[in-house]
Design a protein around this motif. Structure first.
Motif, short mmCIF file in Angstrom:
data_model
loop_
_atom_site.label_atom_id
_atom_site.label_comp_id
_atom_site.label_asym_id
_atom_site.label_seq_id
_atom_site.Cartn_x
_atom_site.Cartn_y
_atom_site.Cartn_z
N TRP A 1 -90.84 -4.50 85.99
CA TRP A 1 -90.03 -4.47 87.16
C TRP A 1 -90.02 -5.97 87.62
N ASN A 2 -89.04 -6.56 87.06
CA ASN A 2 -88.65 -8.14 87.14
C ASN A 2 -89.86 -8.92 86.87
N ASP A 3 -90.52 -9.62 88.24
CA ASP A 3 -91.60 -10.42 88.19
C ASP A 3 -93.00 -9.65 87.66
N TYR A 4 -92.93 -8.20 87.77
CA TYR A 4 -93.93 -7.43 87.94
C TYR A 4 -94.00 -6.62 86.55
N ILE A 5 -95.26 -6.15 86.04
CA ILE A 5 -95.41 -5.14 85.11
C ILE A 5 -96.42 -4.16 85.87
N PHE A 6 -95.83 -2.94 86.26
CA PHE A 6 -96.68 -1.94 86.93
C PHE A 6 -97.37 -1.11 85.91
N ILE A 7 -98.80 -0.86 86.02
CA ILE A 7 -99.31 0.08 84.93
C ILE A 7 -100.17 1.11 85.54
N GLY A 8 -100.08 2.23 85.23
CA GLY A 8 -100.80 3.41 85.59
C GLY A 8 -102.06 3.27 84.78
N THR A 9 -103.32 3.77 85.40
CA THR A 9 -104.47 3.74 84.58
C THR A 9 -105.51 4.65 85.40
N TYR A 10 -106.74 4.68 84.47
CA TYR A 10 -107.68 5.34 84.90
C TYR A 10 -109.02 4.61 84.59
N THR A 11 -109.82 4.30 85.31
CA THR A 11 -110.84 3.38 85.19
C THR A 11 -112.37 4.11 85.42
N GLY A 12 -112.39 5.25 85.63
CA GLY A 12 -113.61 5.87 86.15
C GLY A 12 -114.62 5.93 84.76
N GLU A 13 -115.90 6.17 85.15
CA GLU A 13 -116.81 6.07 84.14
C GLU A 13 -116.62 7.51 83.10
N ASP A 14 -115.97 8.49 83.79
CA ASP A 14 -115.78 9.71 83.14
C ASP A 14 -114.40 9.68 82.51
N TYR A 15 -113.85 8.52 82.16
CA TYR A 15 -112.38 8.43 81.36
C TYR A 15 -112.45 9.18 80.11
N PRO A 16 -113.67 8.95 79.24
CA PRO A 16 -113.46 9.71 78.13
C PRO A 16 -113.34 11.51 78.25
N ASP A 17 -113.62 11.90 79.33
CA ASP A 17 -113.69 13.43 79.74
C ASP A 17 -112.26 13.73 79.64
N TYR A 18 -111.21 12.94 80.06
CA TYR A 18 -110.15 13.45 80.59
C TYR A 18 -109.13 13.13 79.37
N ILE A 19 -108.65 14.26 78.83
CA ILE A 19 -107.44 14.29 77.96
C ILE A 19 -106.27 13.94 78.80
N THR A 20 -106.18 13.78 79.92
CA THR A 20 -105.06 13.38 80.66
C THR A 20 -104.98 11.93 81.12
N ALA A 21 -106.17 11.40 80.74
CA ALA A 21 -106.30 9.85 81.21
C ALA A 21 -105.79 8.95 79.87
N ARG A 22 -104.66 8.48 79.74
CA ARG A 22 -103.98 7.93 78.72
C ARG A 22 -104.13 6.48 78.29
N THR A 23 -104.16 5.63 79.63
CA THR A 23 -104.21 4.14 79.62
C THR A 23 -105.57 3.77 80.38
N ASN A 24 -106.24 3.03 79.58
CA ASN A 24 -107.45 2.39 79.99
C ASN A 24 -107.67 0.86 80.69
N LYS A 25 -108.69 0.44 81.07
CA LYS A 25 -108.67 -0.86 81.76
C LYS A 25 -108.41 -2.00 80.77
N GLU A 26 -108.84 -1.77 79.51
CA GLU A 26 -108.70 -2.54 78.37
C GLU A 26 -107.19 -2.74 78.06
N ALA A 27 -106.39 -1.81 78.57
CA ALA A 27 -104.92 -1.99 78.19
C ALA A 27 -104.35 -2.91 79.32
N VAL A 28 -104.86 -2.66 80.64
CA VAL A 28 -104.29 -3.46 81.71
C VAL A 28 -104.78 -5.14 81.30
N ASP A 29 -105.71 -5.30 80.82
CA ASP A 29 -106.34 -6.60 80.58
C ASP A 29 -105.44 -7.13 79.23
#
Length: 304
Positions: free
Chosen positions: A141-169
């Motif tokens: 979005w112009n100067d920004y890149i918006f990213i949805g993520t989930y960084t909870g420790e239970d990330y691996p338990d969610y098949i619905t969590a698709r984008t992790n903290k490493e992706a944001v970095d």
């Protein structure tokens, strides 16, 4: 050679990959469901039929043709759901990123090879393995890149969590000149109304300065509030939990003036027209049963 160019969600669209519902295979088993909404319909016996979904995607393709957009479709793989092309790749600026998706979806990427062959190979990037990312979570979005993520420790338990903290970095490293802003999303494997599968399931910019938003999709109230402040309350269409479930935020912009929307989204479509948008209404309710809608079915390549 095709010159990729995507810097926002709404500039006039010139070229797009639209998924396909042809040969999408039998109804998945309960074990094969990737999201709670598909699961609901599998259990209820209301999972969408291929012929109905093909018809809906044909209506979408017609709208693109009407607006002079070049449309590419994936090569058809037998018994493979190839509707959601947004999951497999996404473009930021002049680079196409190959998503690290669920392994059994890798062949969907191979089905767009003939399109990739038109692009400079140096501009096609595969992030390292630890980077989990899908296009539904990424919004330039112009100067920004918006990213949805989930960084909870239970990330691996969610098949619905698709984008992790490493992706944001990782995206931050790729685009040092952009402001990368991440948002923690609410996840549920079992309750569809409590699950924001991707960022575009609870937020999407439209026009030049407006947005569709659902507060409960965000885990952190300050992050939701940041968007409200950024776009301005008067420019936001806030959707209900029920409307989020029906994918109201997953419309698709052909230009800052033209939005493709589902024909049953009465309240939203009325608001869009009142704001001066041209609304192209199409039937897409069957595809919506798989927790994906218009934006999910597209992979924009070039916007003017």
């Amino acid at each position: 050679m095709m010159q990729l160019h995507i810097v926002d969600e709404t500039s006039p669209l010139k070229a797009v990959v639209l998924g396909t519902a042809e040969s999408c295979g039998p109804t998945p088993t309960v074990e094969e469901a990737y999201d709670p909404k598909s699961l609901e319909h599998i259990l209820a016996g209301t999972y969408p039929k291929e012929a109905d979904m093909v018809k809906e995607m044909h209506a979408f393709a017609k709208v693109f043709e009407k607006h002079g957009v070049e449309v590419f479709r994936p090569s058809i793989l037998k018994d493979c759901n190839q509707i959601f092309s947004r999951d497999i790749a996404f473009v930021i600026e002049d680079k196409l990123f190959h998503s690290n998706i669920l392994p059994d979806r890798e062949k969907e990427f191979e089905a767009i090879q003939y399109i990739l062959d038109k692009i400079d190979p140096n501009k096609i990037i595969r992030p390292p393995e630890e980077v989990h990312i899908e296009g539904g979570d990424v919004m330039p979005w112009n100067d920004y890149i918006f990213i949805g993520t989930y960084t909870g420790e239970d990330y691996p338990d969610y098949i619905t969590a698709r984008t992790n903290k490493e992706a944001v970095d990782y995206i931050r490293e790729q685009f040092p000149n952009k402001k990368v802003k991440s948002f923690e999303l609410r996840k549920s494997n079992t309750i569809a109304k409590e699950n924001a599968l991707h960022l575009d399931c609870c937020f999407q910019p439209i026009g030049k300065n407006k947005a569709i938003l659902h507060k409960n999709g965000f885990l952190v109230e300050e992050e939701y509030q940041w968007l409200v402040d950024y776009f301005g309350k008067e420019n936001i269409f806030e959707i209900t939990k029920d409307e989020m479930y029906h994918m109201f935020s997953n419309v698709f912009s052909i230009s800052p003036e033209v939005v493709v929307s589902e024909k049953n989204f009465t309240r939203l479509n009325h608001w869009l027209r009142a704001q001066g948008f041209t609304v192209e209404e199409i039937p897409y309710a069957e595809i919506a049963k798989q927790e994906g809608l218009l934006r999910c079915s597209t992979l924009p390549l070039i916007r003017a």
